[in-house]
Design an enzyme around this catalytic site. Structure first.
Site, PDB file in Angstrom:
ATOM      1  CE1 TYR A 107     -43.788  81.237  90.005  1.00  0.00           C
ATOM      2  CE2 TYR A 107     -41.686  82.073  90.815  1.00  0.00           C
ATOM      3  CZ  TYR A 107     -42.970  82.305  90.347  1.00  0.00           C
ATOM      4  OH  TYR A 107     -43.429  83.590  90.199  1.00  0.00           O
ATOM      5  CG  HIS A 483       8.479  54.829  68.762  1.00  0.00           C
ATOM      6  ND1 HIS A 483       9.652  54.210  69.180  1.00  0.00           N
ATOM      7  CD2 HIS A 483       7.734  53.873  68.156  1.00  0.00           C
ATOM      8  CE1 HIS A 483       9.618  52.937  68.828  1.00  0.00           C
ATOM      9  NE2 HIS A 483       8.460  52.700  68.199  1.00  0.00           N
ATOM     10  CG  HIS A 559       2.733  49.465  73.002  1.00  0.00           C
ATOM     11  ND1 HIS A 559       1.994  49.052  71.912  1.00  0.00           N
ATOM     12  CD2 HIS A 559       4.045  49.181  72.694  1.00  0.00           C
ATOM     13  CE1 HIS A 559       2.812  48.536  71.007  1.00  0.00           C
ATOM     14  NE2 HIS A 559       4.058  48.607  71.451  1.00  0.00           N
ATOM     15  CD  GLU A 589      10.871  56.843  60.285  1.00  0.00           C
ATOM     16  OE1 GLU A 589      11.438  57.789  60.816  1.00  0.00           O
ATOM     17  OE2 GLU A 589      10.982  55.655  60.692  1.00  0.00           O
TER      18      GLU A 589
END
Length: 602
Positions: A107, A483, A559, A589
């Site tokens: 409703y 890293h 990873h 790099e």
């Protein structure tokens, strides 16, 4: 109550006994299986199969909900209004009750004094919807059906009557209700014509009962898996004496106590002992056959209904699930969307105050892609954009908008649309005539191809090192050496074609949120690594490969190598690091293949 339609098959075949008294399949009489609301509620509350048959399709149709296509501030306003009204949850509740009882409604409460009048969405202003209420067909009675062939609501109830707690009745116009039906009825003229559908359980209860009965019978066989049989001479005649009966019971109790499970059983010379064992071979197939009948009757794959993995050689169940999801999607578009149409028009105006003509929504996909699948989609999309750009058939401004739409709709770059809306180019694409000649040349010519190494430094390396020491690793790589490798290309590649990462945040960094799948494994020459998932890193890796970079391994897995000296640590017992991983900007790099020899641990 209307008349119940019956069908009788009068096919007779004396050779095959079809249609004769010896045939139990032909000459069937089909009757409507009547179940009142109390029986339906008892089945739903007391048995797991009826509950799943009611809940699963309704839940799947609502769990991912929908996504609006509009300006970002408009989307935020509409989603906030949906959350305020609890629309998703109440629509799910109404769908549950409709499937169980045959019908329910939402409703639309606007505060109007006379709900029997039609609801005009164009008159709804900001915050015009006050609330949404779920009503079942027990309290909401459908009135007479519309018989005017010129009416758009022909064949539907012209009014609904709500029974109040005080015993009163309130007439409600159908435009103020979002009607949910259970199983549709073929024709209201053949039935009671109450304006609602049937419970979805009516057509499946025979299959459900057969499955439940089969399961109960199989369960009862467990108690008769092994039955001991002792033959006693002249037993029946001797039982006429009460004293003998008592002695017999005592004798059998002593025999059972002496025998135990693997003990010795001592018998009289004239007594004999044997046992009967039940063979359970094939019962699983019988039970699963009945479950498959339930699955077919409910139109829900067995893998979804039972929550089990597919079995058999090369079985994945993916085809069944995709077909099922297609059916759910059809129900969303053909049933839910029309039912919600008036409410949606009111919702837009209640959240925005106006109704933008270009605003629309679409239902989100039910199929959940894996990180690898999303990365593949991202790479394919990026390759398509690059191919279009290389043709020079589209102006850059047009191509930019097309690329944003493609990446957004593919779910590759969440938030890209809003970020592009805020982006203002500083030089309109023009090159500063005083710029360095080499920089200007880079805009028009390719750079010299060379091997490439791309990585991101771990800026919160101290947290990972502290975790590693707590897990028993005596030494780790220095913080500055932690890293994540993104690309390791021995093949020469044009660095400029690798582009830049769209997922980078402020200062070019990015954060891997805590949690998710994390594992500890040993790679290559003793490298102990922390494995984690990142859609952004996987997509970036694929983008650089698309620019010509090579990769020495079959797949890419984000990873962090944190040590080469695992010592006596049992890697299977190590609790992986589950905190946030904060990464710095991408670093390009020249490839150094002798990097490992330069690493020293602390």
């Amino acid at each position: 109550m209307g008349k119940l339609a019956t069908i009788r098959d009068g096919l007779v075949n004396l050779v095959a006994n079809l249609g004769t008294p010896r045939d139990k399949a032909a000459a069937s009489l089909y009757l409507l299986p009547l179940m009142d609301d109390h029986q339906l509620a008892n089945a739903y509350r007391g048995a797991w199969l009826p509950r799943k048959i009611v809940d699963i399709p309704a839940l799947d149709a609502h769990r991912n909900w929908r996504t609006w296509n509009a300006e970002q501030d408009e989307i935020s306003a509409i989603e906030a209004e949906e959350k305020r009204l609890g629309l998703q949850g109440k629509s799910l509740e109404a769908s549950f009750k409709a499937r169980l009882f045959g019908g329910a409604a939402l409703y639309i409460g606007t505060g109007d004094a006379n709900p029997s009048l039609p609801l005009d969405p164009t008159r709804i202003g900001k915050d015009g919807i006050r609330h949404l209420n779920v009503l079942t067909r027990r309290v909401l009675k459908a009135g007479e059906l519309e018989r005017d062939p010129e009416s758009p609501n022909y064949g539907k109830p012209s009014v609904y009557t709500l029974s109040t707690a005080a015993g009163g009745q309130v007439n409600i116009h159908p435009s103020r209700l979002v009607i949910y039906h259970g199983a549709p009825k073929p024709d209201p003229e053949l039935d009671v014509g109450d304006g609602w559908g049937d419970s979805v359980l009516l057509a499946v209860m025979d299959a459900v009962k057969n499955a439940d009965s089969t399961a109960a019978n199989i369960a009862s066989l467990v108690f008769e898996a092994k039955v001991d049989v002792i033959n006693i001479p002249n037993l029946m005649n001797s039982l006429s004496e009460p004293a003998y009966e008592a002695e017999l019971l005592k004798r059998l109790q002593l025999a059972a106590m002496a025998k135990g499970i693997n003990g010795m059983l001592v018998l009289d010379g004239e007594e004999t002992y044997s046992n009967k064992q039940t063979n359970f071979a094939g019962l699983t197939d019988v039970m699963m056959s009945f479950m498959q009948l339930v699955s077919g009757a409910a139109d829900i794959p067995v893998t979804r209904l039972l929550g089990q993995s597919p079995s058999g050689l090369n079985s994945t169940g993916e085809g069944d699930i995709r077909n099922y999801y297609d059916r759910i999607r059809s129900g969303q578009e053909l049933v839910l969307t029309p039912a919600l149409s008036v409410l949606d028009e009111c919702l837009i105006r209640s959240s925005l105050g106006t109704r933008p003509a270009e605003l629309f929504y679409s239902w989100r996909s039910l199929w959940q892609s894996t990180d690898k699948e999303r990365a593949d989609i991202g790479k394919t999309t990026a390759d398509t954009i690059k191919t279009i750009a290389d043709t020079r058939l589209l102006p850059d401004d047009v191509l930019s908008k097309v690329a944003v739409n493609m990446l957004t709709e593919a779910g590759v770059a969440p938030g890209l649309e809003s970020e592009m809306a805020d982006y203002v180019p500083t030089d309109e694409g023009e090159v500063d005539p005083d710029a360095d000649d080499v920089a200007a040349a880079m805009l028009t010519t390719d750079a010299m191809p060379r091997p490439l190494y791309v990585h991101r430094k771990v800026t919160n390396a101290a947290d990972i090192i502290a975790w590693a020491k707590e897990q028993g690793f005596e030494t780790t790589l220095p913080a500055e050496d932690l890293h994540v490798t993104i690309a390791f290309s021995r093949d020469p590649v044009d660095w400029m074609k690798a582009g830049s990462d769209w997922a980078s945040g402020e200062n070019g960094g990015m954060t891997i949120k805590p949690g998710g799948a994390r594992l500890i494994e040993k790679f290559g020459e003793g490298a102990v690594v922390l494995l984690f998932n990142s859609l952004e890193l996987s997509w970036r890796h694929e983008a650089i490969k698309g620019a010509g970079a090579s990769w020495d391994w079959p797949e890419y897995q984000p990873h962090i190598t944190f040590t080469y000296a695992s010592g006596e640590v049992d890697l299977e017992a190590v609790e992986p690091y589950r905190g946030a991983i904060v990464l710095g900007p991408e670093i390009f790099e020249p490839l150094d293949t002798d990097r490992k020899s330069k690493v020293r641990e602390e």
